[in-house]
Design an enzyme around this catalytic site. Structure first.
Site, mmCIF file in Angstrom:
data_model
loop_
_atom_site.group_PDB
_atom_site.id
_atom_site.type_symbol
_atom_site.label_atom_id
_atom_site.label_comp_id
_atom_site.label_asym_id
_atom_site.label_seq_id
_atom_site.Cartn_x
_atom_site.Cartn_y
_atom_site.Cartn_z
ATOM 1 N N ASP A 89 0.985 -1.314 0.107
ATOM 2 C CA ASP A 89 -0.084 -0.164 -0.145
ATOM 3 C C ASP A 89 0.245 1.329 0.112
ATOM 4 O O ASP A 89 0.860 2.077 -0.971
ATOM 5 C CB ASP A 89 -0.894 0.146 0.970
ATOM 6 C CG ASP A 89 -1.354 1.287 1.166
ATOM 7 O OD1 ASP A 89 -1.819 1.973 0.621
ATOM 8 O OD2 ASP A 89 -2.375 1.099 1.978
ATOM 9 N N LYS A 109 -4.264 4.161 -4.226
ATOM 10 C CA LYS A 109 -5.091 5.404 -3.967
ATOM 11 C C LYS A 109 -5.062 6.294 -4.332
ATOM 12 O O LYS A 109 -3.970 6.749 -4.839
ATOM 13 C CB LYS A 109 -4.864 5.499 -2.733
ATOM 14 C CG LYS A 109 -5.238 4.119 -1.608
ATOM 15 C CD LYS A 109 -4.812 4.704 -0.147
ATOM 16 C CE LYS A 109 -5.471 2.690 0.537
ATOM 17 N NZ LYS A 109 -4.581 2.864 2.542
#
Length: 366
Positions: free
Chosen positions: A243, A267
Site C-alpha cells: 500500500d 489510492k
C-alpha cells in the site's frame, strides 16, 4: 469546454466514531475541495484529504500546490485536449500527489460531462455496482470483536482489521474477532507499516498456525523497505499487499518485477489521481497482479472517483472504499450511492456530483 477558474475550499465532516490505526487517530474528515469552472458553465469537483503521515501532504501544502503551481498552468486549457492537461498537471510540481489528485478528479468529472457519459463507462465500463469492506479501528481485543460483530450485523461480509500496534496483542485481537464473527466472514488485516520484517513473519505465521484464515495482510513493514516487504512475502502463506510502498507507476513496476508483494493497493491520493492509477492497472494486468482500490479518510467526492475507477476495471478485485459510511453526515449531492457494503453508480455524466454543501471557500469564489 475551456477551464475558466479553479476554486478551492474546505469541508469538515465528523466521523461516527474515532478512526484509529498504527499511525494516527482521527475524529473528523477535514478535506480540501476543488471546483473547476468552465466557460460552458460545466463544473467539475475534486477532493483531497491532508494525510501527512502517509502522503506528506498537509492542508496548506495542498492549497499552496494548487494555487501556486497548478492553477495558473491549467487556466485556459480545453478539456478536449485531455492528455496535454494531464501531462501539464503531472509535471508542474514534484510530488504533491493529493493536490494533483483533487484536480485530476475534477478534470475527469468534466471529461465525462464533455462526452456525455458516466466516467466509469469511458474508463472501461466493467460493472456498475461494487461491494466494499469496512474498517475496524485498532482498540482492545474485546472492543474490536464487538465492533466487528456490529459490522457483520449491518450486512458486511468483509472486514478490514487495523493492526500493527504490539504484535502479540495483534494476535489476541484477531483471535477475539474471529471467535466473535465466525468463519463465514472474510478478514483482511492492515498493519500500516507497524511491524519489522521478522516480526511480521513471526506474527503472521502465528496467525496461520491459529487457523485465523486471513485473506491478506496490507503493508506489514515500512513503506521504503521493499526488501523487507519481499522478505515477508517470501516467508508467509498469507498474501501480502503493498500500500504505502506504492505511490507512482514506477513504484508499482518495481514491486511487481521484484515480486515483493502479491497484491497492490491503488489510492488516488498516492497516485496523483486517475490518470496514473490507470497506468498501474495496465501494469497489473500485464504482471497478473490483482489490485485493491482504497481510500484515505475521505468524503464522497474523491471516493466517488475511486468507485468509477473500480467499476471500470476488472483487475481491481478488492474494494476498500468505506470512507463515506464512516462519516456521520454526507455533504455531497449526487455521486455514488452508498448502501452499507453495496456501492452503485448512476448514469449521470462524469462523476454525477451536483453540489457540495458546507464548503468554506478560501479563494475568490465566482
Amino acid at each position: 469546454m475551456k477551464i475558466k477558474d479553479i476554486q478551492i475550499g474546505r469541508i469538515s465532516v465528523p466521523l461516527k466514531t474515532p478512526f484509529k490505526t498504527a499511525l494516527r487517530t482521527v475524529n473528523s474528515v477535514e478535506d480540501v475541495i476543488v471546483k473547476i469552472v468552465t466557460d460552458s458553465g460545466s463544473v467539475g469537483y475534486g477532493e483531497a484529504p491532508p494525510t501527512g503521515v502517509i502522503t506528506g501532504d498537509t492542508t496548506g501544502a495542498i492549497i499552496g500546490a494548487i494555487e501556486d503551481h497548478i492553477k495558473k498552468l491549467l487556466i485556459g486549457k480545453d478539456i478536449e485536449n485531455f492528455e496535454d492537461i494531464m501531462i501539464t498537471l503531472n509535471n508542474c510540481v514534484v510530488k504533491n500527489t493529493s493536490a494533483k489528485a483533487a484536480v485530476d478528479i475534477a478534470l475527469h468529472d468534466l471529461y465525462g460531462q464533455r462526452y456525455k457519459a458516466p466516467l466509469y463507462k469511458l474508463l472501461g465500463g466493467y460493472r456498475k455496482e461494487i461491494e466494499t469492506d469496512i474498517t475496524i479501528s485498532v482498540n482492545s481485543p474485546e472492543e474490536m470483536a464487538e465492533d466487528s460483530l456490529k459490522a457483520v450485523k449491518r450486512g458486511y461480509d468483509t472486514l478490514k482489521i487495523k493492526v500493527g500496534v504490539d504484535s502479540s496483542m495483534d494476535i489476541k485481537r484477531m483471535k477475539a474477532i474471529r471467535e466473535a464473527v465466525g468463519y463465514d466472514v472474510r478478514i483482511r488485516i492492515d498493519a500500516n507499516q507497524g511491524w519489522k520484517p521478522k516480526e511480521a513473519v513471526y506474527t503472521l505465521r502465528k496467525m496461520e498456525d491459529s487457523g485465523l484464515q486471513i485473506e491478506f495482510v496490507e503493508q506489514p513493514v515500512k513503506a521504503h523497505d521493499i526488501e523487507g516487504l519481499k522478505f515477508v512475502t517470501d516467508n508467509v502463506s498469507i498474501p501480502v499487499m503493498a500500500d504505502e510502498s506504492v505511490f507512482s507507476p514506477e513504484d508499482a513496476l518495481k514491486i511487481m518485477q521484484m515480486r515483493a508483494a502479491d497484491l497492490v493497493n491503488i489510492k488516488l491520493m498516492k497516485t496523483g489521481g486517475i490518470y496514473n492509477a490507470l497506468k498501474i492497472c495496465s501494469m497489473a494486468e500485464i504482471y497478473g497482479v490483482s489490485c485493491m482500490i482504497g481510500c484515505m479518510l475521505e468524503a464522497k467526492v474523491s471516493v466517488t472517483a475511486a468507485v468509477h475507477l473500480a467499476a471500470a476495471k476488472s483487475i481491481i478485485t478488492k474494494i476498500d472504499l468505506d470512507g463515506p459510511v464512516l462519516c456521520s453526515e454526507d455533504p455531497v449531492e449526487g455521486g455514488a450511492i452508498f448502501n452499507e457494503r453495496k456501492i452503485t453508480l448512476s448514469d449521470e455524466y462524469g462523476l454525477g456530483i451536483k453540489n457540495v454543501n458546507g464548503i468554506k471557500w478560501i479563494n475568490n469564489h465566482i
